[in-house]
Write a protein that holds these residues in place. Structure first.
Motif, PDB file in Angstrom:
ATOM      1  N   ARG A   1     -14.263 -34.221 -24.408  1.00 17.49           N
ATOM      2  CA  ARG A   1     -15.315 -34.503 -25.389  1.00 17.49           C
ATOM      3  C   ARG A   1     -15.807 -33.235 -26.058  1.00 17.49           C
ATOM      4  O   ARG A   1     -15.554 -32.129 -25.587  1.00 17.49           O
ATOM      5  N   LEU A   2     -16.504 -33.448 -27.162  1.00 16.59           N
ATOM      6  CA  LEU A   2     -17.179 -32.349 -27.842  1.00 16.59           C
ATOM      7  C   LEU A   2     -18.564 -32.177 -27.242  1.00 16.59           C
ATOM      8  O   LEU A   2     -19.136 -33.117 -26.687  1.00 16.59           O
ATOM      9  N   ALA A   3     -19.125 -30.989 -27.385  1.00 12.46           N
ATOM     10  CA  ALA A   3     -20.437 -30.684 -26.799  1.00 12.46           C
ATOM     11  C   ALA A   3     -21.528 -31.615 -27.305  1.00 12.46           C
ATOM     12  O   ALA A   3     -22.444 -31.965 -26.568  1.00 12.46           O
ATOM     13  N   ASP A   4     -21.411 -32.050 -28.559  1.00 13.84           N
ATOM     14  CA  ASP A   4     -22.450 -32.932 -29.117  1.00 13.84           C
ATOM     15  C   ASP A   4     -22.161 -34.423 -28.891  1.00 13.84           C
ATOM     16  O   ASP A   4     -22.873 -35.279 -29.403  1.00 13.84           O
ATOM     17  N   ASN A   5     -21.113 -34.732 -28.126  1.00  9.06           N
ATOM     18  CA  ASN A   5     -20.704 -36.115 -27.824  1.00  9.06           C
ATOM     19  C   ASN A   5     -20.295 -36.916 -29.046  1.00  9.06           C
ATOM     20  O   ASN A   5     -20.195 -38.147 -28.980  1.00  9.06           O
TER      21      ASN A   5
ATOM     22  N   MET B   1     -15.511 -29.142 -25.275  1.00  7.00           N
ATOM     23  CA  MET B   1     -15.231 -28.190 -26.341  1.00  7.00           C
ATOM     24  C   MET B   1     -16.400 -28.120 -27.303  1.00  7.00           C
ATOM     25  O   MET B   1     -17.052 -29.127 -27.551  1.00  7.00           O
ATOM     26  N   LYS B   2     -16.670 -26.925 -27.812  1.00  2.39           N
ATOM     27  CA  LYS B   2     -17.890 -26.733 -28.589  1.00  2.39           C
ATOM     28  C   LYS B   2     -17.872 -27.418 -29.952  1.00  2.39           C
ATOM     29  O   LYS B   2     -18.911 -27.838 -30.430  1.00  2.39           O
ATOM     30  N   ASP B   3     -16.691 -27.532 -30.592  1.00  5.38           N
ATOM     31  CA  ASP B   3     -16.644 -28.173 -31.907  1.00  5.38           C
ATOM     32  C   ASP B   3     -15.241 -28.709 -32.184  1.00  5.38           C
ATOM     33  O   ASP B   3     -14.317 -28.509 -31.396  1.00  5.38           O
ATOM     34  N   VAL B   4     -15.097 -29.376 -33.311  1.00  3.89           N
ATOM     35  CA  VAL B   4     -13.828 -30.005 -33.677  1.00  3.89           C
ATOM     36  C   VAL B   4     -12.732 -28.957 -33.847  1.00  3.89           C
ATOM     37  O   VAL B   4     -11.600 -29.153 -33.390  1.00  3.89           O
ATOM     38  N   ASP B   5     -13.041 -27.834 -34.486  1.00 11.39           N
ATOM     39  CA  ASP B   5     -12.027 -26.800 -34.712  1.00 11.39           C
ATOM     40  C   ASP B   5     -11.478 -26.262 -33.391  1.00 11.39           C
ATOM     41  O   ASP B   5     -10.263 -26.088 -33.247  1.00 11.39           O
ATOM     42  N   THR B   6     -12.343 -26.010 -32.440  1.00 11.00           N
ATOM     43  CA  THR B   6     -11.899 -25.525 -31.129  1.00 11.00           C
ATOM     44  C   THR B   6     -11.046 -26.577 -30.430  1.00 11.00           C
ATOM     45  O   THR B   6      -9.984 -26.258 -29.877  1.00 11.00           O
TER      46      THR B   6
END
Length: 90
Positions: free
Chosen positions: A43-47, A76-81
């Motif tokens: 998942r991304l950090a912001d869900n 993961m911190k964001d979509v790009d990562t």
């Protein structure tokens, strides 16, 4: 929703299908999948994007949701990562 987000969601959606294809062609991989039962969440950090994979008795199920108690989480911190880690080099 951005193209990058859609690309990440498609990649996560395809993961269990790729595992199933590999298991069908490789007895070693199939045996490895059967060795343990666990829930893996990516998942991304912001869900905003989340998917969990449930490995149970050699079978894989997947849901686009946040699991309440996964055994492991790849955060993961964001979509790009996430895309850079989840997309194979071309």
């Amino acid at each position: 929703m951005s193209i990058k987000t859609l690309r990440l969601k498609a990649t996560l959606f395809a993961l269990p299908r790729l595992f199933a294809l590999k298991a069908a062609s490789s007895p070693t991989f199939k045996a490895h999948l059967s060795a343990r039962n666990c829930v893996v969440q990516i998942r991304l950090a912001d869900n905003s994007v989340a998917r969990y994979l449930n490995f149970a008795d050699g079978k894989i199920t997947s849901r686009a949701a946040v699991h309440p108690a996964p055994d492991m989480t790849m955060l993961m911190k964001d979509v790009d990562t996430a895309l850079s880690l989840m997309t194979p080099p071309v």
